[in-house]
Design an enzyme around this catalytic site. Structure first.
Site, PDB file in Angstrom:
ATOM      1  N   HIS A  91       0.852  -1.199   0.000  1.00 34.07           N
ATOM      2  CA  HIS A  91       0.000   0.000   0.000  1.00 34.07           C
ATOM      3  C   HIS A  91       0.886   1.247   0.000  1.00 34.07           C
ATOM      4  CE1 HIS A  91      -4.074  -1.707   1.544  1.00 34.07           C
ATOM      5  NE2 HIS A  91      -3.505  -2.503   0.666  1.00 34.07           N
ATOM      6  N   TYR A 219      -9.304   5.687   7.226  1.00 34.09           N
ATOM      7  CA  TYR A 219      -9.505   6.053   8.639  1.00 34.09           C
ATOM      8  C   TYR A 219     -10.528   7.185   8.678  1.00 34.09           C
ATOM      9  CZ  TYR A 219      -5.195   3.564   9.992  1.00 34.09           C
ATOM     10  OH  TYR A 219      -4.223   2.609  10.236  1.00 34.09           O
ATOM     11  N   PRO A 311      -4.518   0.661  18.747  1.00 32.67           N
ATOM     12  CA  PRO A 311      -4.310   0.135  17.395  1.00 32.67           C
ATOM     13  C   PRO A 311      -4.282   1.184  16.283  1.00 32.67           C
ATOM     14  CG  PRO A 311      -6.533  -0.369  18.164  1.00 32.67           C
ATOM     15  CD  PRO A 311      -5.817   0.236  19.319  1.00 32.67           C
ATOM     16  N   LYS A 315       0.792   0.038  15.207  1.00 28.86           N
ATOM     17  CA  LYS A 315       2.205  -0.018  15.587  1.00 28.86           C
ATOM     18  C   LYS A 315       2.581  -1.213  16.458  1.00 28.86           C
ATOM     19  CE  LYS A 315       3.666   3.436  13.327  1.00 28.86           C
ATOM     20  NZ  LYS A 315       4.210   3.004  12.039  1.00 28.86           N
ATOM     21  N   TYR A 403       3.929   6.664   9.852  1.00 32.50           N
ATOM     22  CA  TYR A 403       3.083   5.500   9.547  1.00 32.50           C
ATOM     23  C   TYR A 403       3.908   4.393   8.881  1.00 32.50           C
ATOM     24  CZ  TYR A 403      -1.281   3.042   8.536  1.00 32.50           C
ATOM     25  OH  TYR A 403      -2.297   2.110   8.505  1.00 32.50           O
TER      26      TYR A 403
END
Ligand code: APR
Ligand code: PHB
Length: 408
Positions: A91, A219, A311, A315, A403
């Site tokens: 991704h 998200y 979550p 990580k 990220y």
């Protein structure tokens, strides 16, 4: 007296302890313990894993599945990434939404890196298979495990296995036994500090054999609460909803879940989502937790035994991978080059990176969830945080850098 003898001998045999010796005793056969064992065995260092559950139980756990580039590299170095390389989904970005509009954070463009979507359950399976090849002994269904003498040169682990008492003497102990395991408690309370933050909500997650709603993760910070659209593979979706921490998942029929998810997703996603029966449904609490230091005497903590992240940002597994990197390098330097430096500095090195991920997952959690106790000022600040990331390339770059994973 004579009539008692056979029983006495049986009792003596039962009480007899089986004594073993290894270089590294690894407590816990989750991702941390398994990957540490694999790295050590490849370097010719002897180790044994002690796991409280059965292999089938460990392989049935469903957890997050977004891997930083560094985690993928670690698994490749451990020669345990053949299936990951074949089936993992690369991704290059993800989307954020306020429930109406959606924007993309282009990881590849902003940070030069991507993430790989591949379930933790699959990683665990791959590591077990690799360890079977290396011939590492894994003791399953260990009971009443005790950790002794960690402040001496010969620590010892004692436990019971299938009714037999066993003992393992070793040079070092790796505590990879998760948040509830006994390793952390083996560090005297006077020698450790625990940092805790709990959040007043949990995540209700479902797994469903339906195609994911988008090619990448979404998200969502909706006024009805956070939502996440994730996946395991092109025909297996993973969705989450923010719910009260004590929510009972049985209160949520599949229809109720899908209806609520549709209301939180932005229109373009809500209109195209494919729904179906859930094959798993559970609520997970959100917590940030760090123990300091994560070493004492000859005991070293790795992964969830040392720290927990909420979550948001995925990580948990990635931090376990970086701990294992620091600890395996330290032990290899010690055994192969007689260099103590990595062992001496393990806690400090690992925690420096842990705290940065702790900050990032706290930041994402704060930006994207509805908090029951926020006043109007806090709410405006939360809006501005989200708007800054949307409107500023530097804001998105900082998110992409964190990220996809900070350097080790
Ligand atoms: N004796 C032996 N094993 C134990 C004991 C004990 N007393 N207590 C716990 N364990 C085992 C658990 O059964 C579990 O298999 O330790 C293992 C710990 O595994 P995880 O909880 O998966 O922790 P870790 O390996 O550090 O992985 C961290 O995986 O669990 C996720 O959210 C977590 O993503 C994070 C990453
Ligand atoms: C998941 O797919 O389970 C997942 C993905 C991203 C997260 C958390 C969980 O931030």
């Amino acid at each position: 007296m004579v009539a008692c003898m056979p029983q006495y001998n049986l009792w003596k045999r039962r009480r007899k302890r089986i004594d073993m010796r290894t270089q590294i005793a690894i407590i816990g056969g989750g991702p941390s313990g398994l990957s540490l064992a694999r790295k050590l065995s490849l370097a010719g260092i002897d180790c044994r894993i002690l796991e409280r559950r059965s292999r089938a139980h460990v392989l049935s756990r469903i957890r997050a599945g977004v891997l930083e580039q560094g985690t993928v590299d670690q698994l490749r170095n451990a020669d345990a990434a053949h299936r990951l390389d074949r089936y993992g989904l690369l991704h290059d970005g993800c989307s954020l939404s306020d429930g109406k509009d959606m924007f993309r954070v282009d990881f590849k463009k902003l940070s030069g890196k991507s993430v790989t979507v591949y379930g933790q359950t699959e990683i665990t399976r791959d590591l077990y298979d690799a360890l079977d090849d290396s011939g590492v002994a894994i003791h399953h269904e260990t009971e009443s495990l005790e950790i002794l003498n960690i402040d001496t040169e010969v620590p010892e682990i004692r436990w019971t296995e299938q009714g037999m008492r066993k003992s393992l003497r070793c040079d070092f102990v790796a505590g990879c036994d998760g948040y509830h395991g006994p390793s952390r408690a083996a560090i005297p309370t006077s020698q450790r500090t625990e940092f805790n933050k709990s959040y007043p909500f949990g995540w209700l997650g479902i797994l469903s054999e339906t195609p994911p709603v988008d090619e990448e993760l979404i998200y969502v910070r909706s006024s009805r609460g956070f939502a996440l659209a994730s996946m395991r593979n092109p025909s297996l979706s993973r969705y989450y909803l923010q719910v009260p921490a004590d929510e009972d998942p049985t209160e949520w029929s599949d229809d109720r879940f899908w209806n609520e998810l549709r209301r939180r997703l932005p229109e373009q996603a809500a209109d195209t989502i494919v729904t179906g029966p859930s094959i798993e449904k559970s609520v997970a609490p959100l917590r940030s937790f760090v123990c300091e230091p994560i070493q004492y005497g000859r005991l070293f903590l790795c992964g969830d035994a040392a720290h927990i992240v909420p979550p948001t940002g995925a990580k948990g597994l990635n931090l376990a991978a970086s701990d294992v990197y620091y600890l395996s390098s330290a032990l290899i330097d010690y055994y192969l080059e007689n260099n103590w430096e990595g062992i001496r500095d393990y806690s400090q090195r690992a925690l420096r990176r842990v705290w940065k991920s702790m900050r990032f997952s706290w930041w994402m959690t704060n930006m994207l969830h509805q908090f029951p106790d926020r006043d109007p000022f806090d709410l405006r600040i939360q809006d501005s945080e989200f708007n800054f990331v949307r409107d500023s390339e530097n804001g998105r770059r900082a998110m992409a850098e964190n990220y996809t994973g900070l350097p080790y």
